[in-house]
Enzyme design. Structure first.
Site, short mmCIF file in Angstrom:
data_model
loop_
_atom_site.label_atom_id
_atom_site.label_comp_id
_atom_site.label_asym_id
_atom_site.label_seq_id
_atom_site.Cartn_x
_atom_site.Cartn_y
_atom_site.Cartn_z
N GLU A 32 5.91 -2.33 -3.06
CA GLU A 32 5.57 -1.91 -4.43
C GLU A 32 6.74 -2.10 -5.38
OE1 GLU A 32 3.59 1.81 -4.89
OE2 GLU A 32 1.90 1.24 -3.66
N GLY A 33 7.41 -3.22 -5.25
CA GLY A 33 8.57 -3.53 -6.09
C GLY A 33 9.84 -3.23 -5.34
#
Length: 748
Positions: A438-439
């Site tokens: 998620e990043g």
């Protein structure tokens, strides 16, 4: 017609700024417009309005949400054998999958009208946090369908027909979703993906319709091996002009049933030996109608905005909740183990080296959970918190890594030997997952937190950049003139605020009447002003090149993050009734935050390309000084809060699953309670310099008390023991080792 001021004073500045300040790409613009600013904007202003923070309603569970935690969540955790999932079965048991579907765990965020639970962001976070204290694999299985994925995107952007068709089946678990974003060639740079969809006519259910022909190759996709519907991000192209738009339309999101010809799923990755279902997926010449684009054809090309909007919520809940769970479980188990385990005739929790780590664990558990709660409160107000979600994702997982390392250090060999009784190994293995997904944290820290925050949270920067991007130069100059001089006024105030607060040691900063922590508010206001001034000076002297100064950007992001987490800590202490017993962890969190802020700001100024600007900033903000972080006495007081049972300890640790008979936590909890219960008896024996048997003979303790001590000693022995295996048992884990075969025989 621009004003006289604009035509004379502002025009040359406008011309320079169009060359110097960073221009927003279409992707960056969409990312900026997808989220909104909240409390971080107050911190960025240099003069935070503390009344706005106080006005935020503390999050709370409804009766229905509490019942779900007490009922299905607790029952789910009791069904799970994490060792078997990760080492033997490589999956959740079938009865657990059925339980998840039957109790609508995959529909936490879906509205009730579609059969979902429609829980708040706080309830969603509490569910993920609680399950994470039992099993990372189970927690990830629950969090992903409720985070970035088809359910969230349909809820936010889907057409009514799409919602009616898909959301009830997703809520019931009839459909199991996954979302394909990461490509083989494009990880953090999602805009570089080569997965492609071509608008053309094709056959669908016996009829020729206009649709999209898809080809993709994705990896790292959670639930891809078993999903029935894939949310897919791809570059949409329309070479024949069917949609009447440009040929390269851009990133688009669509729903792809995985039973269509050409879709391949089923193969698996093994993410850091944590056996949630994750794997690659490919598609070759897969055709879907246009109405499979999420939001319909009108949302073709708007996929990046949709993803950023969904991620602003999901990224603020899923991984921060797992990170907070890991920190809390590390604090709980380490405190209990330090009370149980003895060396040199003393519980190890009384040694300074142990207290140093336990003090940090206590403060981080309290502070990060405070930030989690504040973030959930903002999300439950309906806000799309892109910058705060990035802060939470990065720093909850950063501190998760630090906390688990501290817990591993204290447990020592107990945490090294893997087996069913090791309650830290599964969390330790999950750290890289949290850091990466998620990043990736490197990108989040170096580019997003300050990169987006500096533009979105600044009172004037985004307006100035939008003005500079206007096509009509007269309109651009007029708009820039208004925003630029408002910026100048703001910066002038910031200079005097930063100067006055720094040279008085923060004694004149604004602060509410907050009792024992009033001075912390004032110090935070001081560093808010210093931060705002430094950001302005960076824009002025570095300009568009600031996007490439990632080390400076990363440190500036750290400062903003520390201020957010600390302000959340102060709010939690206020919301919970100013508990005097919790003051040590609040003070520890503040002392460490200010030490980190000083260091980061000092390093930013030391690396400023413009030396005159660096000299001015150093003279005004005074980033050096005597702040060395928490002292030893404070660390010891924080450590003691985990060492002994108390209401303060319960608040610090929060809700964690108590474990089951087949794992080590239930045994640890029972032993900890017995050690505390027998402490007065052991003290009597030490004072008499007697062992338990002699204590009975001498009348120091009763026979019944001796039996209690015996039970305690048995439990201590079991807690400090580690797992070992017969060769036949290992052969189940490692088939290369034949059952009953010795190492010598295997070598021969």
């Amino acid at each position: 017609m621009p004003s006289f001021r604009a035509r004379t004073l502002t025009k040359p500045i406008h011309k320079w700024a169009q060359k110097a300040l960073p221009r927003l790409s279409d992707t960056e613009r969409e990312a900026m417009e997808a989220g909104e600013v909240w409390w971080e904007a107050e911190l960025f202003s240099g003069n935070p309005d503390w009344s706005k923070l106080a006005a935020v309603k503390p999050p709370a569970l409804t009766a229905e949400e509490q019942a779900f935690l007490d009922g299905p969540c607790t029952e789910l955790c009791s069904m799970i054998d994490d060792w078997s999932i990760n080492q033997l079965d490589a999956d959740l048991p079938d009865d657990v999958w059925t339980f998840l579907r039957d109790n609508r765990f995959f529909g936490i965020i879906i509205p009730k009208e579609y059969g979902g639970l429609d829980f708040s962001a706080f309830a969603h976070s509490e569910i993920v946090r609680f399950i994470s204290t039992r099993s990372v694999a189970a927690a990830v299985t629950v969090m992903v369908p409720n985070s970035l994925g088809p359910g969230e995107l349909l809820h936010m952007f889907g057409t009514d027909a799409q919602k009616d068709a898909w959301l009830p089946r997703l809520a019931s678990g009839q459909e199991l979703p996954a979302f394909g974003l990461t490509s083989n060639e494009a990880g953090s740079d999602a805009g570089a993906m080569i997965d492609e969809g071509i608008v053309e006519k094709g056959m669908w259910e016996g009829e020729e319709v206009l649709g999209v022909r898809l080809n993709w190759s994705k990896r790292y996709i959670t639930l891809a091996p078993v999903c029935t519907v894939l949310g897919l991000a791809f570059q949409l192209r329309d070479p024949d002009g069917h949609l009447g738009r440009e040929k390269d339309i851009g990133i688009t999101c669509a729903l792809v049933p995985t039973d269509l010809p050409g879709v391949e799923t089923g193969r698996r990755h093994i993410p850091s030996a944590t056996m949630f279902l994750n794997g690659p997926t490919t598609g070759k010449d897969v055709f879907v109608p246009l109405d499979h684009i999420i939001g319909g054809p009108d949302y073709a090309g708007r996929g990046w905005m949709m993803l950023m909007s969904a991620l602003a919520a999901g990224r603020g809940i899923s991984l921060p909740s797992m990170g907070c769970a890991a920190i809390a479980l590390s604090a709980h188990t380490t405190g209990a183990y330090s009370r149980i385990r003895q060396q040199f005739g003393l519980p190890i929790g009384k040694f300074g080296g142990i207290q140093e780590r336990m003090g940090r664990l206590a403060a981080d558990a309290y502070a990060m959970d405070a930030a989690r709660r504040l973030t959930c409160a903002g999300l439950d107000e309906g806000r799309s918190l892109s910058v705060i979600s990035a802060i939470m994702k990065a720093h909850a997982t950063f501190r998760m890594r630090e906390a688990i390392n501290d817990a591993m250090d204290v447990h020592s060999g107990k945490a090294v030997i893997d087996g069913p009784s090791n309650y830290l190994q599964s969390l330790y293995r999950a750290v890289p997952i949290g850091i990466t997904v998620e990043g990736a944290n490197i990108v989040t820290r170096s580019l997003i937190i300050f990169g987006q925050g500096s533009v979105r949270a600044h009172p004037h920067m985004l307006d100035e950049m939008m003005a500079l991007g206007m096509e009509d130069q007269a309109e651009s100059l007029d708009a820039f003139d208004r925003h630029f001089w408002a910026h100048v006024k703001h910066s002038t105030k910031t200079v005097f605020r930063a100067l006055g607060r720094a040279w008085t040691g923060g004694r004149i900063g604004p602060a509410p009447h907050a009792g024992a922590v009033t001075d912390i508010y004032r110090q935070l206001a001081r560093w808010s002003a210093a931060y705002a001034l430094t950001a302005d000076m960076a824009f002025l002297t570095i300009g568009g090149a600031l996007k490439r100064k990632e080390m400076i950007s990363g440190r500036m992001g750290d400062i903003l993050s520390e201020m957010y987490i600390l302000s959340a800590t102060l709010k939690r202490w206020q919301d919970e009734g100013r508990q005097k017993e919790d003051l040590p962890v609040v003070r520890y969190a503040a002392d460490r935050a200010f030490a980190r802020i000083r260091l980061a700001l000092d390093e930013v100024i030391a690396n400023f390309p413009s030396r005159w600007a660096a000299w001015l900033l150093r003279a005004v903000t005074l980033p050096g000084g005597s702040s060395r972080g928490p002292d030893d006495a404070l660390a010891e007081r924080c450590s003691d809060l985990l060492y002994e049972p108390s209401d303060a300890r319960d608040r610090i640790v929060g809700r964690v699953h108590g474990g089951c008979a087949r794992d080590g936590i239930a045994l640890l909890n029972e032993c900890y309670a017995m050690v505390i219960d027998c402490a007065p008896l052991m003290k009597k024996l030490r004072a008499a310099e007697s062992d338990p048997d002699a204590g009975v003979t001498g009348g120091i303790i009763t026979q019944q008390e001796r039996e209690r001590i015996g039970r305690m000693q048995d439990l201590v022995d079991q807690v400090i023991a580690v797992d070992d295996y017969e060769p036949d048992d290992l052969a189940r884990l490692y088939p290369g080792l034949k059952a009953g075969q010795s190492h010598k025989e295997a070598a021969e």
